[in-house]
Design an enzyme around this catalytic site. Structure first.
Site, PDB file in Angstrom:
ATOM      1  N   GLY A   1      84.940 -33.050 -44.857  1.00  0.00           N
ATOM      2  CA  GLY A   1      84.814 -34.354 -45.503  1.00  0.00           C
ATOM      3  C   GLY A   1      83.396 -34.890 -45.449  1.00  0.00           C
ATOM      4  O   GLY A   1      82.616 -34.530 -44.562  1.00  0.00           O
TER       5      GLY A   1
ATOM      6  N   LYS B   1      82.586 -27.181 -48.513  1.00  0.00           N
ATOM      7  CA  LYS B   1      82.452 -28.507 -49.119  1.00  0.00           C
ATOM      8  C   LYS B   1      81.883 -28.336 -50.524  1.00  0.00           C
ATOM      9  O   LYS B   1      80.851 -27.672 -50.708  1.00  0.00           O
ATOM     10  CB  LYS B   1      81.512 -29.385 -48.292  1.00  0.00           C
ATOM     11  CG  LYS B   1      82.074 -29.750 -46.924  1.00  0.00           C
ATOM     12  CD  LYS B   1      81.105 -30.614 -46.131  1.00  0.00           C
ATOM     13  CE  LYS B   1      81.677 -30.958 -44.770  1.00  0.00           C
ATOM     14  NZ  LYS B   1      80.700 -31.617 -43.892  1.00  0.00           N
TER      15      LYS B   1
ATOM     16  N   LYS C   1      89.417 -33.126 -35.063  1.00  0.00           N
ATOM     17  CA  LYS C   1      88.058 -32.601 -34.920  1.00  0.00           C
ATOM     18  C   LYS C   1      87.222 -33.643 -34.187  1.00  0.00           C
ATOM     19  O   LYS C   1      87.270 -34.827 -34.526  1.00  0.00           O
ATOM     20  CB  LYS C   1      87.497 -32.334 -36.322  1.00  0.00           C
ATOM     21  CG  LYS C   1      86.009 -32.151 -36.430  1.00  0.00           C
ATOM     22  CD  LYS C   1      85.683 -31.574 -37.802  1.00  0.00           C
ATOM     23  CE  LYS C   1      84.339 -31.999 -38.320  1.00  0.00           C
ATOM     24  NZ  LYS C   1      84.033 -31.389 -39.633  1.00  0.00           N
TER      25      LYS C   1
ATOM     26  N   GLU D   1      82.310 -25.598 -34.720  1.00  0.00           N
ATOM     27  CA  GLU D   1      81.665 -25.669 -36.030  1.00  0.00           C
ATOM     28  C   GLU D   1      80.163 -25.872 -35.887  1.00  0.00           C
ATOM     29  O   GLU D   1      79.723 -26.771 -35.156  1.00  0.00           O
ATOM     30  CB  GLU D   1      82.293 -26.832 -36.813  1.00  0.00           C
ATOM     31  CG  GLU D   1      81.778 -26.960 -38.230  1.00  0.00           C
ATOM     32  CD  GLU D   1      82.462 -28.090 -38.990  1.00  0.00           C
ATOM     33  OE1 GLU D   1      83.429 -28.676 -38.469  1.00  0.00           O
ATOM     34  OE2 GLU D   1      82.010 -28.393 -40.100  1.00  0.00           O
TER      35      GLU D   1
ATOM     36  N   ASP E   1      82.890 -29.999 -33.610  1.00  0.00           N
ATOM     37  CA  ASP E   1      81.779 -29.845 -34.552  1.00  0.00           C
ATOM     38  C   ASP E   1      80.492 -30.277 -33.863  1.00  0.00           C
ATOM     39  O   ASP E   1      80.403 -31.397 -33.348  1.00  0.00           O
ATOM     40  CB  ASP E   1      82.034 -30.728 -35.787  1.00  0.00           C
ATOM     41  CG  ASP E   1      80.989 -30.531 -36.872  1.00  0.00           C
ATOM     42  OD1 ASP E   1      80.123 -29.639 -36.723  1.00  0.00           O
ATOM     43  OD2 ASP E   1      81.042 -31.273 -37.883  1.00  0.00           O
TER      44      ASP E   1
ATOM     45  N   LYS F   1      83.258 -34.509 -32.397  1.00  0.00           N
ATOM     46  CA  LYS F   1      81.840 -34.146 -32.416  1.00  0.00           C
ATOM     47  C   LYS F   1      81.374 -33.903 -30.979  1.00  0.00           C
ATOM     48  O   LYS F   1      81.745 -34.671 -30.073  1.00  0.00           O
ATOM     49  CB  LYS F   1      81.014 -35.287 -33.022  1.00  0.00           C
ATOM     50  CG  LYS F   1      81.405 -35.637 -34.463  1.00  0.00           C
ATOM     51  CD  LYS F   1      80.923 -34.604 -35.453  1.00  0.00           C
ATOM     52  CE  LYS F   1      81.180 -35.044 -36.891  1.00  0.00           C
ATOM     53  NZ  LYS F   1      80.723 -34.036 -37.859  1.00  0.00           N
TER      54      LYS F   1
ATOM     55  N   ASP G   1      79.197 -24.517 -41.429  1.00  0.00           N
ATOM     56  CA  ASP G   1      79.259 -25.647 -42.370  1.00  0.00           C
ATOM     57  C   ASP G   1      77.895 -25.741 -43.053  1.00  0.00           C
ATOM     58  O   ASP G   1      77.670 -25.183 -44.137  1.00  0.00           O
ATOM     59  CB  ASP G   1      79.616 -26.914 -41.582  1.00  0.00           C
ATOM     60  CG  ASP G   1      79.582 -28.201 -42.387  1.00  0.00           C
ATOM     61  OD1 ASP G   1      79.225 -28.159 -43.575  1.00  0.00           O
ATOM     62  OD2 ASP G   1      79.900 -29.276 -41.830  1.00  0.00           O
TER      63      ASP G   1
ATOM     64  N   SER H   1      88.520 -36.215 -38.596  1.00  0.00           N
ATOM     65  CA  SER H   1      87.321 -36.061 -37.788  1.00  0.00           C
ATOM     66  C   SER H   1      87.068 -37.381 -37.060  1.00  0.00           C
ATOM     67  O   SER H   1      87.082 -38.451 -37.680  1.00  0.00           O
ATOM     68  CB  SER H   1      86.148 -35.724 -38.720  1.00  0.00           C
ATOM     69  OG  SER H   1      84.966 -35.605 -37.985  1.00  0.00           O
TER      70      SER H   1
HETATM   71 MG    MG Z   1      80.528 -30.137 -39.927  1.00  0.00          MG
END
Ligand code: MG
Length: 364
Positions: free
Chosen positions: A287, A259, A159, A210, A187, A161, A235, A135
């Protein structure tokens, strides 16, 4: 097995570089380490809550309070025949999944060590190597070079953001540089208020988007999924088996990021995995800036057969200059991380490093 004593430690570990998300910036990771002893054996796990109540409602301060004042005192003298006994003992605790998960994972570790089996075998894992993913935070100045370095190491997923306003520029720059073949996901950490600008992101051919919308709004996600070709991955919305059941029933997502801390421990994580597997919903493990102990648990749960998408798990050194285990988790030339095979989590706490990072500790 009877728990003889319990130790809580709160550690503070600086990140190599600050990590920016739509929730805010993480530059220093605090974590609570739960250790349990029985018959000369020790089980240890990390609590993954952040310092601020931005990702979930819990914080390291709330985790410390719940563990110190309620969970640790009740663990001393408690008898466990099976890790599932943990949920029965603490069924009365409402909320606080990350505090509960840390103690529950330590119980799993201890029982597996006593039985001489690895955690991944105890969970029913079938994979021995886990494809690594990474990420990348927002406003990373050398984002494209970083992605190139990760691709050179054969990482299996990138990934990034995104937020409204920044999304198109980030995704277009990556697709321009690497083409549509790069395994890319985005995400949003609930940064979007509605569906308006999201359907246009389909053209970036993402593996998934996400948690675009509010963490507590499955209906809005279900509406959006009907309008988008890109699979939605949830998530923050999935905190329990019930949440996962509802999300699947409402068709609010096609993928779930699982998670261990967010859902209260390994038993629930495995139950959600089983449910998703039954319904053909792929899962992957996200994570939380874990150090080596937390990452070993992530590798163990990722060995279950429904974890068919690459997660966020990668070696600790990508995030921190130090680690709290003596046998670091590695990545091979194919960009995969071997699942530890030793008893329990398969990693051994580095006592000196843990002592040097400890800000407070208490024994019961
Ligand atoms: Mg997330």
């Amino acid at each position: 097995m009877k728990i003889e004593y319990v130790e809580l430690r709160q550690l503070s570990v600086p990140l190599r570089e600050p990590f920016h998300t739509p929730h805010g910036t993480v530059s220093n990771k605090k974590l609570t380490l739960v250790s349990l002893w029985s018959d000369g054996l020790r089980g240890t796990a990390e609590s993954v809550a952040l310092s601020a109540p931005s990702y979930t409602g819990e914080t390291q301060e709330s985790v410390w309070h719940i563990l110190k004042d309620f969970i640790a005192p009740a663990l001393v003298g408690a008898e466990f025949a099976d890790p599932s006994d943990f949920q029965k003992l603490f069924a009365w605790v409402r909320g606080n999944p990350m505090a509960l998960a840390a103690a529950e994972c330590a119980v799993w570790d201890l029982i597996c060590r006593a039985q001489g089996i690895s955690l991944h075998a105890a969970l029913g894992g079938t994979r021995t190597r886990i494809p690594a993913g990474r990420s990348i935070g927002m406003n990373t100045p050398d984002m494209l070079e970083q992605i190139r370095r990760l691709m050179d190491q054969n990482y299996h997923k990138i990934k990034v953001k995104i937020t409204p306003g920044s999304d198109e520029a980030i995704l277009a720059a990556i697709r321009r540089e690497f083409g549509d073949g790069l395994p890319l996901m985005a995400d949003a950490n609930s940064a979007y208020a509605g569906a308006a600008s999201l359907a246009s992101l389909d053209r970036f051919k993402l593996m998934m988007i996400e948690q675009p919308l509010a963490w507590n709004d499955l209906l809005l996600h279900a509406d959006l999924q009907r309008q988008m070709q890109t699979p939605i991955c949830l998530d923050e919305s999935i905190t329990s088996l019930h949440d996962a059941t509802l999300a699947i029933r409402l068709q609010a997502c096609r993928i779930i990021n699982l998670k261990i801390g967010r859902v209260g421990g390994l038993a629930t994580a495995r139950a959600i995995h089983d449910l998703c597997h039954k319904h053909g919903i792929p899962v992957w493990c996200g994570g939380m800036f874990e150090l080596g102990i937390g990452r070993a648990f992530n590798l163990a749960i990722s060995s279950l057969p429904g974890f068919t998408l690459p997660g966020d798990t990668c070696p600790t050194e990508t995030t921190f200059d130090c680690d709290i285990i003596t046998n670091p988790l590695t990545i091979d030339k194919d960009g995969c991380m071997p699942v530890p095979t030793g008893p329990g989590s398969g990693v051994e706490p580095d006592e000196d490093m843990i002592a040097s990072l400890t800000e407070r500790k208490i024994r019961f």
